[in-house]
Scaffold this active site. Structure first.
Site, PDB file in Angstrom:
ATOM      1  N   GLU A 222      35.114  41.267  -5.932  1.00  0.00           N
ATOM      2  CA  GLU A 222      33.676  41.445  -5.748  1.00  0.00           C
ATOM      3  C   GLU A 222      32.913  40.771  -6.878  1.00  0.00           C
ATOM      4  O   GLU A 222      33.170  41.044  -8.046  1.00  0.00           O
ATOM      5  CB  GLU A 222      33.304  42.931  -5.724  1.00  0.00           C
ATOM      6  CG  GLU A 222      33.697  43.673  -4.477  1.00  0.00           C
ATOM      7  CD  GLU A 222      33.131  45.092  -4.441  1.00  0.00           C
ATOM      8  OE1 GLU A 222      32.463  45.489  -5.428  1.00  0.00           O
ATOM      9  OE2 GLU A 222      33.356  45.801  -3.449  1.00  0.00           O
ATOM     10  N   CYS A 223      32.005  39.891  -6.530  1.00  0.00           N
ATOM     11  CA  CYS A 223      31.064  39.278  -7.465  1.00  0.00           C
ATOM     12  C   CYS A 223      31.784  38.616  -8.632  1.00  0.00           C
ATOM     13  O   CYS A 223      32.202  37.475  -8.534  1.00  0.00           O
ATOM     14  CB  CYS A 223      30.032  40.299  -7.924  1.00  0.00           C
ATOM     15  SG  CYS A 223      28.529  39.531  -8.581  1.00  0.00           S
ATOM     16  N   ALA A 224      31.950  39.302  -9.758  1.00  0.00           N
ATOM     17  CA  ALA A 224      32.677  38.721 -10.882  1.00  0.00           C
ATOM     18  C   ALA A 224      34.086  38.321 -10.479  1.00  0.00           C
ATOM     19  O   ALA A 224      34.601  37.291 -10.910  1.00  0.00           O
ATOM     20  CB  ALA A 224      32.722  39.708 -12.046  1.00  0.00           C
TER      21      ALA A 224
END
Length: 837
Positions: free
Chosen positions: A342-344
C-alpha cells in the site's frame, strides 16, 4: 452494556493545537495513574503513533468511511479493552467530514456514534471575546443542522481548553466570554509542538527526541489543564450497548500451521492499522516485522509479505543502499510469495523512487511531485486478484505527493473515480489505496489463505538459502549444459575486436551494449514501412532535416552515417592529420580507422588511479585531431562538458563520441547543442534503440566540416531503413521514450553495481549501459565456460585481462550473473576484489 469513560478532543478547525493537546492529555493522564487508550478519528497513521508513545499501547483509528458506522463502537471497545478511559483525538474541524456527504466521518459524527462528551481546543492567539461566539456556535450547531451526521443530542461539548494565550489577562478576557467550563489555558510554547513535513507531522518513530519531548508535554499539560475535571467529564459518558470487535469472529485459520508474514516496519514504514496484524494472527499467521532500512534479509520461513505505508521517498537512499534485501524481496515476489503493498509499499516495489533503485518488482518508476493527492473514495476491483473479486467495492483513502509511471499495470488493482490504478495478479496487490481491513475482513482472509497455501511447500526464503550453499540455480545449470567448450582465441587485431565477437549460441549475452528490451512499436512500424520504399535509391535528406530539428541546428550541420563507425572512417580520411590523438580507454574504431588511413596515432591514457577521469593537460599541444568518448566506452565515465571545451583551439578538430549519451538521463554534459568550428559530435542510434542490425548514426558539426565529410562519403551509404529509423527516433515521442530508457538503465545498473559491491568486486562508477569491472585474471574465460559472455577488456589500450565490461541487463539476469561470479571466485580460489588503486 459496557462501561468506558471517554472524551473526544475536537477543535473549530485544523491547526488549533488539537493533536498536541490530545497527546499531552494522554501522556499526562497516564503519568497520573490512568490506563489510557488513544484513538484517532479518520484515516491518519501518524497521530496514532504518538498516541501509542503516550499511552504505551497501540493507537487506534475510528473512521466510519473506512470501516462503516456499525463497527465504530465495537472497534472503540476492542481498542480500549483493559483501559480506565479512552481519549479520542478528532480530525480537522468538529463538523468537517467527507466532502459532499453532510459531515459523514467527521469528529461530530464519531462523537455521536460513540455518545462521547467533547472537549474543545481553541486557538485564541488572534482573538479575545470573539472566541465566545465561536464556542457558542460550535456547541449549538449540531442541533440546528438537520443534515449533519450525528445531528442529535448524542454528544455535547463539555469543556474548553484555550491554546496559545498571549498573557493571563488575554486568557481571562477570553474565558469570561465562554459559558462552558474552561478546563485549562496553554500559553504560546513552540517547544511542545510536533514538527511537520510534506505529508503532515513527522512520525514518532522517526524522531529520536520524541519520548523526551513527550515528557515535557505531559508536564506542561499536567500543570495547565485540570486533569481531575477531564476525568469527571470522561466518567459522565453513558455505557455503550455493543460487543467489542473480535478478529477471531471475522476470519478463520486455514490450517494448524502458522506461516510467517513478513511485515515491513522501521522508520520508513510506519503506517499500518493495528487491526491488520490482529486479523492476520487470527487467520493463523505469525506476523514478523522486518526493517527494510536495516535488515539484510527477510525473516526465515517468510510465506507472505505485507508492505504498508510510510515515507520511502524520504528514506530512498537508505532503502536503495540495502541491495541484499531488495534483491531477496524481488526474488520472493517473482517466485510467487503473496505480497500486499500500500502506497509506500507500492513505491518500494517500483524500479526506482527519484532515481534511487528500489526493489524493481513492478515495471514502474516513482517521483516526488508538488501536487498533493488527497482523496476519500470508494474503489472497484476490475478482476479477481490476490485480495479482490471482480466488481467488489471497498472504501479507502489516498494521501501522497508522489506519482507512479505508469499508474497501473496490465491488470489494475482498482478503478478509483474512473481511473485505473495499481498493479494486481493472483499473488500480488499493490496500489496507492489505503484500506482498513477491519472494514473489509474478506481481504485479510484471502491474503491469509494465500499465505497458508504458499506455506504448504518449503517457504521460498528457506529454499533460496539452501540454493545459495549447495549448487547453482537450475536456470544456470541449463545454460551451463549448452556452454562453449573453448574460450575465444586472441583477436588478430585487438582494435577491431568488439562485443559481438564474444557472443555465441548458448551464452547469456552481457557482452553487447544493446538495450535489454524490445523496440518501441512506433520504431518497428517505421522500419517495416520503409520496406515499401526499398525499390528506390535511398536518400538521407529528410532524416538529416529531422535530426537537425531534434537538436535545434540547421540541416547543413548534420550528416547521416551508416552508424558511428562510418563517421570515424570519414574523419580519418578528411585531412592529412599531423598528430591525431585518441583518448583511451575508448571505443577502438576511431583508432583503427586512423591507422587504416595511414596515420600514426598518439594515445593519451586516462589513468586507473584517477578513476579514468580525463586530464586535458595530458593532450599534446600540437594535436590537430582529438577523439574522446563521452560517456566513454568501456569505462562509462561521463566527462564534464566544460573539461571537453578546454580542448578546443584554432587548427584543431575535437571529435566527441556520444554514441552512448542517450543512455544518460537528461543527456547531461552533451555537446550536441554546441556550435564551434572545431567541434564534431558523433551519435549512434543502434544500441539505445535495440537495432544493431540497422546501421544508423549521424554527425553534428560546423557546415564546412560536415561538407568535407560528405564529400568523402560513399554514395547511398545510409540505407532506406536506416533513414527511416533516424526520422522515427528524432520525434518528441522518441525523446520521451529515450529518457525513460535511460532512467530504466540507471535503475538496472544499480542492481548490477550493488551486487558487485556485495561481492567486493571493484568497478568504475558508470553513467551508461555497461560497467567496467576488475574481476581478476581468468574470470572472463571461467564465466564463458559457465554460459555467460562478458566483454573482454584487454583489447582496449590501457586495460589488461583482469578487467571485463558487463552490459546492463534486466535485474533477474544480472542476479544470475552475480551468482555465477561468486561461484567462479570461489572455484578459482582468488579474491575477486582486486580493487581500484
Amino acid at each position: 452494556m459496557v462501561r468506558l469513560p471517554r472524551i473526544v478532543v475536537a477543535a473549530p478547525a485544523t491547526g488549533q493545537g488539537k493533536t498536541t493537546v490530545s497527546i499531552g492529555l494522554m501522556a499526562a493522564l497516564s503519568r497520573a495513574g490512568q490506563h489510557v487508550s488513544g484513538h484517532k478519528v479518520g484515516p491518519d497513521y501518524i497521530d496514532p503513533g504518538y498516541h501509542a508513545l503516550a499511552c504505551g499501547r497501540p493507537g487506534r483509528n475510528l473512521d466510519p468511511h473506512l470501516v462503516g458506522e456499525d463497527r465504530i463502537v465495537p472497534l472503540l471497545l476492542h481498542g480500549a479493552a483493559g483501559a480506565d478511559m479512552a481519549v479520542v483525538e478528532g480530525v480537522m474541524g468538529l463538523y468537517d467530514g467527507r466532502v459532499g456527504f453532510h459531515g459523514f466521518a467527521s469528529t461530530a459524527h464519531v462523537a455521536a456514534l460513540t455518545r462521547s462528551p467533547v472537549v474543545l481546543v481553541v486557538d485564541i492567539s488572534r482573538s479575545s471575546r470573539s472566541i465566545g461566539a465561536v464556542v457558542h456556535g460550535m456547541a449549538t450547531y449540531a442541533r440546528r443542522d438537520p443534515h449533519s451526521s450525528g445531528a442529535d443530542d448524542s454528544f455535547e461539548i463539555a469543556g474548553v481548553i484555550l491554546n496559545k494565550a498571549g498573557s493571563p489577562r488575554h486568557a481571562a478576557e477570553v474565558a469570561s466570554s465562554i459559558d462552558l467550563p474552561v478546563l485549562g489555558t496553554i500559553g504560546r510554547d513552540e517547544s511542545i509542538g510536533v514538527p511537520s513535513r510534506h505529508l503532515g507531522l513527522v512520525p514518532a518513530a522517526e524522531r529520536e527526541e520524541a519520548a523526551h519531548q513527550l515528557d515535557r508535554l505531559a508536564e506542561r499539560i499536567g500543570d495547565l489543564v485540570d486533569l481531575e475535571h477531564v476525568v469527571r467529564i470522561a466518567a459522565s459518558a453513558p455505557d455503550l450497548d455493543a460487543t467489542p470487535w473480535d478478529p477471531t469472529a471475522e476470519v478463520t485459520a486455514a490450517s494448524a500451521r502458522r506461516p510467517v508474514v513478513a511485515m515491513a516496519g522501521g522508520r520508513a514504514f510506519t503506517f499500518r492499522y493495528a487491526e491488520t496484524e490482529e486479523l492476520l494472527r487470527a487467520a493463523g499467521c505469525d506476523v514478523v516485522t522486518f526493517d527494510p532500512l536495516a535488515d539484510r534479509e527477510l525473516p526465515p520461513g517468510t510465506s507472505g509479505i505485507y508492505l504498508g505505508g510510510g515515507f520511502p521517498e524520504v528514506h530512498a537512499t537508505g532503502l536503495g543502499e540495502n541491495a541484499p534485501l531488495r534483491l531477496e524481496l524481488k526474488a520472493a515476489i517473482a517466485a510467487g510469495v503473496p505480497t500486499v503493498a500500500e502506497c509506500a509499499g507500492l513505491l518500494y516495489l517500483c524500479q526506482s523512487v527519484d532515481d534511487e533503485a528500489m526493489v524493481g518488482a513492478l515495471p514502474a518508476t516513482a517521483r516526488m511531485t508538488p501536487k498533493l493527492t488527497l482523496s476519500y473514495p470508494a474503489a472497484t476491483a476490475l478482476g479477481d486478484s490476490l485480495l479482490t473479486r471482480s466488481g467488489e467495492v471497498v472504501t479507502g483513502h489516498e494521501f501522497h505527493r508522489t506519482h507512479v509511471d505508469p499508474p497501473a499495470g496490465e491488470i489494475p488493482a482498482w478503478t478509483v473515480d474512473g481511473r485505473a490504478t495499481g498493479f494486481a495478479s493472483p499473488t500480488l496487490h499493490a496500489s496507492y489505496f489505503h484500506l482498513h481491513w477491519a472494514g473489509h475482513p474478506q481481504l485479510a482472509q484471502r491474503f491469509a489463505d494465500a499465505v497458508h497455501a504458499a506455506s504448504d511447500a518449503t517457504p521460498v526464503v528457506e529454499e533460496r538459502a539452501s540454493a545459495r550453499v549447495s549448487e547453482p540455480l537450475p536456470v544456470v545449470e541449463r545454460r551451463a549444459s549448452a556452454r562453449v567448450s573453448e574460450p575465444p582465441p586472441p583477436p588478430d587485431d585487438p582494435l577491431r575486436h568488439h562485443g559481438d565477437a564474444e557472443t555465441a549460441a548458448g551464452l547469456v549475452d552481457f557482452a553487447v551494449n544493446v538495450y535489454a528490451g524490445p523496440r518501441p512499436p512506433w520504431l518497428t512500424e517505421a522500419l517495416r514501412a520503409s520496406l515499401d520504399d526499398v525499390g528506390d535509391y535511398p536518400s538521407a535528406t529528410e532524416a538529416e532535416e529531422a535530426l537537425a530539428q531534434r537538436h535545434g541546428r540547421p540541416a547543413e550541420e548534420v550528416l547521416a552515417t551508416a552508424g558511428a563507425a562510418e563517421a570515424f572512417a570519414l574523419v580519418a580520411r578528411a585531412r592529412p592529420w599531423q598528430r591525431p590523438v585518441v583518448v583511451h580507454p575508448q571505443f577502438t574504431e576511431p583508432h583503427a580507422a586512423l591507422e587504416q588511413a595511414g596515420h600514426a596515432v598518439t594515445t593519451v591514457l586516462c589513468r586507473q588511479e584517477d578513476g579514468f577521469a580525463f586530464d586535458a593537460s595530458a593532450v599534446p599541444v600540437d594535436a590537430d585531431l582529438v577523439v574522446i568518448g563521452n560517456p566513454t566506452n568501456p569505462t562509462g565515465v561521463l566527462h564534464p562538458a566544460a573539461a571537453l571545451r578546454t580542448l578546443l583551439r584554432p587548427g584543431r578538430l575535437v571529435v566527441v563520441d556520444e554514441a552512448f549519451m542517450d543512455t544518460v538521463p537528461g543527456e547531461t554534459e552533451t555537446l550536441a547543442l554546441e556550435r564551434d568550428p572545431g567541434l564534431l559530435v558523433v551519435r549512434s542510434l543502434t544500441k539505445h534503440w535495440s537495432i544493431p542490425g540497422v546501421r544508423a548514426g549521424y554527425v553534428l558539426g560546423d557546415p564546412e566540416v560536415i561538407a568535407r565529410l560528405r564529400r568523402g562519403q560513399t554514395p547511398w551509404s545510409v540505407s532506406t531503413t536506416a533513414a527511416a529509423a533516424m526520422r522515427a527516433c528524432a520525434t518528441q515521442t522518441a525523446a520521451a521514450e529515450s529518457d525513460t530508457r535511460a532512467r530504466t538503465i540507471a535503475v538496472r545498473r544499480r542492481v548490477l553495481t550493488d551486487g558487485l559491491d556485495a561481492l567486493a568486486v571493484a568497478h568504475v562508477p558508470s553513467s551508461s549501459s555497461f560497467v567496467l569491472a576488475r574481476v581478476g585474471p581468468g574470470v572472463h574465460e571461467a564465466l564463458r565456460e559457465r554460459g555467460f559472455a562478458v566483454r573482454r577488456a584487454d583489447t582496449f589500450p590501457g586495460l589488461d585481462a583482469s578487467w571485463v565490461r558487463i552490459a546492463v541487463r534486466e535485474p533477474a539476469q544480472s542476479e544470475l550473473l552475480l551468482k555465477e561470479l561468486e561461484l567462479v571466485g570461489e572455484a578459482l580460489s582468488t579474491d575477486p576484489s582486486d580493487a581500484l588503486g
